[in-house]
Design a protein around this motif. Structure first.
Motif, mmCIF file in Angstrom:
data_model
loop_
_atom_site.group_PDB
_atom_site.id
_atom_site.type_symbol
_atom_site.label_atom_id
_atom_site.label_comp_id
_atom_site.label_asym_id
_atom_site.label_seq_id
_atom_site.Cartn_x
_atom_site.Cartn_y
_atom_site.Cartn_z
ATOM 1 N N GLY A 185 33.243 6.667 -22.583
ATOM 2 C CA GLY A 185 34.015 6.511 -21.835
ATOM 3 C C GLY A 185 35.068 7.188 -21.046
ATOM 4 N N ILE A 186 34.533 8.310 -20.293
ATOM 5 C CA ILE A 186 34.435 8.984 -19.234
ATOM 6 C C ILE A 186 33.961 8.251 -18.220
ATOM 7 C CG2 ILE A 186 34.192 11.309 -18.419
ATOM 8 C CD1 ILE A 186 34.339 12.008 -20.939
ATOM 9 N N ALA A 187 34.695 8.373 -17.732
ATOM 10 C CA ALA A 187 33.825 7.810 -16.077
ATOM 11 C C ALA A 187 33.253 9.051 -14.856
ATOM 12 C CB ALA A 187 34.538 7.173 -14.711
ATOM 13 N N PRO A 188 31.788 8.562 -14.559
ATOM 14 C CA PRO A 188 30.484 9.823 -13.960
ATOM 15 C C PRO A 188 31.070 10.442 -12.742
ATOM 16 C CG PRO A 188 29.204 7.890 -14.763
ATOM 17 C CD PRO A 188 30.877 7.895 -14.468
ATOM 18 N N PRO A 189 30.583 11.152 -12.020
ATOM 19 C CA PRO A 189 31.002 10.932 -10.355
ATOM 20 C C PRO A 189 30.661 10.502 -10.273
ATOM 21 C CG PRO A 189 29.838 13.668 -11.905
ATOM 22 C CD PRO A 189 29.827 12.146 -12.901
ATOM 23 N N ALA A 190 31.476 9.903 -8.883
ATOM 24 C CA ALA A 190 31.214 8.591 -8.298
ATOM 25 C C ALA A 190 30.420 8.900 -6.716
ATOM 26 C CB ALA A 190 32.889 8.068 -7.460
ATOM 27 N N CYS A 191 30.708 10.179 -6.875
ATOM 28 C CA CYS A 191 29.140 10.404 -5.451
ATOM 29 C C CYS A 191 28.998 11.590 -5.654
ATOM 30 C CB CYS A 191 30.363 10.547 -4.014
ATOM 31 S SG CYS A 191 31.682 11.616 -4.253
ATOM 32 N N SER A 192 27.730 12.002 -5.194
ATOM 33 C CA SER A 192 27.634 13.460 -4.772
ATOM 34 C C SER A 192 28.143 14.700 -4.249
ATOM 35 C CB SER A 192 26.350 13.881 -4.126
ATOM 36 O OG SER A 192 25.929 13.512 -2.597
ATOM 37 N N ALA A 193 28.101 16.071 -4.902
ATOM 38 C CA ALA A 193 29.153 17.176 -4.476
ATOM 39 C C ALA A 193 28.899 17.207 -3.678
ATOM 40 C CB ALA A 193 28.338 18.241 -5.597
ATOM 41 N N ALA A 194 27.200 17.280 -2.457
ATOM 42 C CA ALA A 194 27.234 17.140 -1.515
ATOM 43 C C ALA A 194 28.187 16.620 -0.146
ATOM 44 C CB ALA A 194 25.912 17.089 -1.278
ATOM 45 N N GLN A 195 28.618 15.103 -0.810
ATOM 46 C CA GLN A 195 29.334 14.379 -0.354
ATOM 47 C C GLN A 195 30.799 14.848 -0.022
ATOM 48 O OE1 GLN A 195 28.115 10.948 -2.064
ATOM 49 N NE2 GLN A 195 27.586 9.752 -0.624
ATOM 50 N N GLY A 223 22.698 11.687 -18.700
ATOM 51 C CA GLY A 223 24.306 11.822 -19.340
ATOM 52 C C GLY A 223 24.617 10.885 -18.344
ATOM 53 N N ARG A 224 24.680 10.992 -17.325
ATOM 54 C CA ARG A 224 25.906 9.639 -16.701
ATOM 55 C C ARG A 224 26.374 8.617 -17.498
ATOM 56 N NH1 ARG A 224 26.766 11.022 -11.606
ATOM 57 N NH2 ARG A 224 25.363 12.908 -10.300
ATOM 58 N N GLU A 225 25.194 8.070 -17.856
ATOM 59 C CA GLU A 225 25.317 6.758 -19.156
ATOM 60 C C GLU A 225 25.743 7.155 -20.545
ATOM 61 O OE1 GLU A 225 25.206 3.651 -18.385
ATOM 62 O OE2 GLU A 225 24.336 4.576 -16.484
ATOM 63 N N ARG A 226 25.649 8.503 -20.516
ATOM 64 C CA ARG A 226 26.860 8.671 -22.152
ATOM 65 C C ARG A 226 28.033 8.761 -21.812
ATOM 66 N NH1 ARG A 226 21.293 12.254 -25.220
ATOM 67 N NH2 ARG A 226 20.479 11.008 -25.559
ATOM 68 N N LEU A 227 28.107 9.548 -20.486
ATOM 69 C CA LEU A 227 29.257 9.572 -20.170
ATOM 70 C C LEU A 227 30.776 8.455 -19.966
ATOM 71 C CD1 LEU A 227 29.618 12.433 -17.663
ATOM 72 C CD2 LEU A 227 30.345 12.655 -19.956
ATOM 73 N N ARG A 228 29.569 7.557 -19.793
ATOM 74 C CA ARG A 228 30.539 6.537 -19.309
ATOM 75 C C ARG A 228 30.411 5.649 -21.273
ATOM 76 N NH1 ARG A 228 26.796 4.682 -16.026
ATOM 77 N NH2 ARG A 228 27.990 5.896 -14.256
ATOM 78 N N ASP A 229 29.440 6.360 -20.942
ATOM 79 C CA ASP A 229 29.364 5.049 -23.026
ATOM 80 C C ASP A 229 30.520 5.358 -23.568
ATOM 81 O OD1 ASP A 229 27.542 3.084 -22.101
ATOM 82 O OD2 ASP A 229 26.362 4.530 -23.464
ATOM 83 N N ASP A 261 39.373 9.508 -18.761
ATOM 84 C CA ASP A 261 38.725 10.843 -17.722
ATOM 85 C C ASP A 261 37.866 10.284 -17.183
ATOM 86 O OD1 ASP A 261 40.864 12.559 -19.164
ATOM 87 O OD2 ASP A 261 38.969 13.509 -20.525
ATOM 88 N N TYR A 262 38.069 10.868 -15.354
ATOM 89 C CA TYR A 262 36.983 11.085 -14.485
ATOM 90 C C TYR A 262 36.455 12.357 -14.376
ATOM 91 C CZ TYR A 262 35.180 10.822 -9.700
ATOM 92 O OH TYR A 262 34.386 10.532 -9.009
ATOM 93 N N PHE A 263 35.496 12.047 -14.535
ATOM 94 C CA PHE A 263 35.207 14.068 -14.883
ATOM 95 C C PHE A 263 34.147 13.791 -13.611
ATOM 96 C CE2 PHE A 263 32.086 16.295 -17.159
ATOM 97 C CZ PHE A 263 31.107 17.703 -16.099
ATOM 98 N N LYS A 264 35.111 15.326 -12.649
ATOM 99 C CA LYS A 264 35.298 15.009 -10.928
ATOM 100 C C LYS A 264 34.386 15.824 -10.351
ATOM 101 C CE LYS A 264 38.831 17.830 -11.594
ATOM 102 N NZ LYS A 264 40.163 18.514 -11.922
ATOM 103 N N GLU A 265 33.461 14.716 -9.179
ATOM 104 C CA GLU A 265 32.599 15.917 -8.600
ATOM 105 C C GLU A 265 32.574 17.388 -7.894
ATOM 106 O OE1 GLU A 265 34.922 13.727 -6.316
ATOM 107 O OE2 GLU A 265 33.152 12.657 -7.104
#
Length: 172
Positions: free
Chosen positions: A107-117, A99-105, A167-171
């Motif tokens: 044109g949406i940047a996937p979350p850069a870190c885990s939600a816990a961070q 799913g992260r790869e598909r978002l990137r492909d 777009d950046y998919f917010k964590e």
């Protein structure tokens, strides 16, 4: 018509069919890869599909529920129920790697870190200083334009290298 045990699809069949149900707001990612579908299980002759929306006010949840219902009926299952669970709350940690790869492909940047961070308030306050890789060119010289993008779960960024907005998919 109720599905009999002999002809009912396996849980693997159901997961496979649900993997073809795409998110209405991001049509390149399935509800399975997004982590919305949490569980499928048979209880005698009734199928239960457990879902958790990306947030409790998600405007697309009715469309998602209808699409999941259609997919289940396409398998010949008429006796099913959708169970919505809001706890634990959906998190971007539930996104699959595919799913992260598909978002990137897309044109949406996937979350850069885990939600816990994100729990660390200093990271939340300094989010604009984190490197968010551009999904178009891969550069990390990016800047936030708006905390809200095309949907509430995304922020709008701009790449300083290729100058493309994304777009950046917010964590969370």
């Amino acid at each position: 018509m109720a599905t009999t045990r002999q002809q009912r699809p396996t849980e693997a069949d159901i997961w496979s069919r649900l993997d073809a149900v795409t998110d209405p707001e991001i049509p390149v990612i399935s509800v399975v890869d997004l982590g919305i579908v949490r569980a499928v299980a048979w209880d005698d002759d009734e199928l239960t599909v457990v879902i958790t929306p990306t947030y409790s006010g998600c405007p697309a949840i009715r469309v998602i529920e209808d699409s999941i219902g259609d997919a289940i009926r396409d398998l010949g299952v008429e006796n099913f129920r959708l169970e919505t669970r809001l706890s634990p709350a959906w998190t971007t940690d539930w996104l699959s790697e595919r799913g992260r790869e598909r978002l990137r492909d897309y044109g949406i940047a996937p979350p850069a870190c885990s939600a816990a961070q994100v729990v660390d308030i200093s990271r939340i306050m300094n989010r604009r200083h984190r490197a968010i890789a551009c999904p178009h060119c891969g550069a990390t010289a990016t800047e936030p334009v708006s905390q809200f993008g095309s949907t509430p779960c995304k922020a709008l960024y701009r790449c300083q290298a290729c100058l493309e907005p994304f777009d950046y998919f917010k964590e969370h």
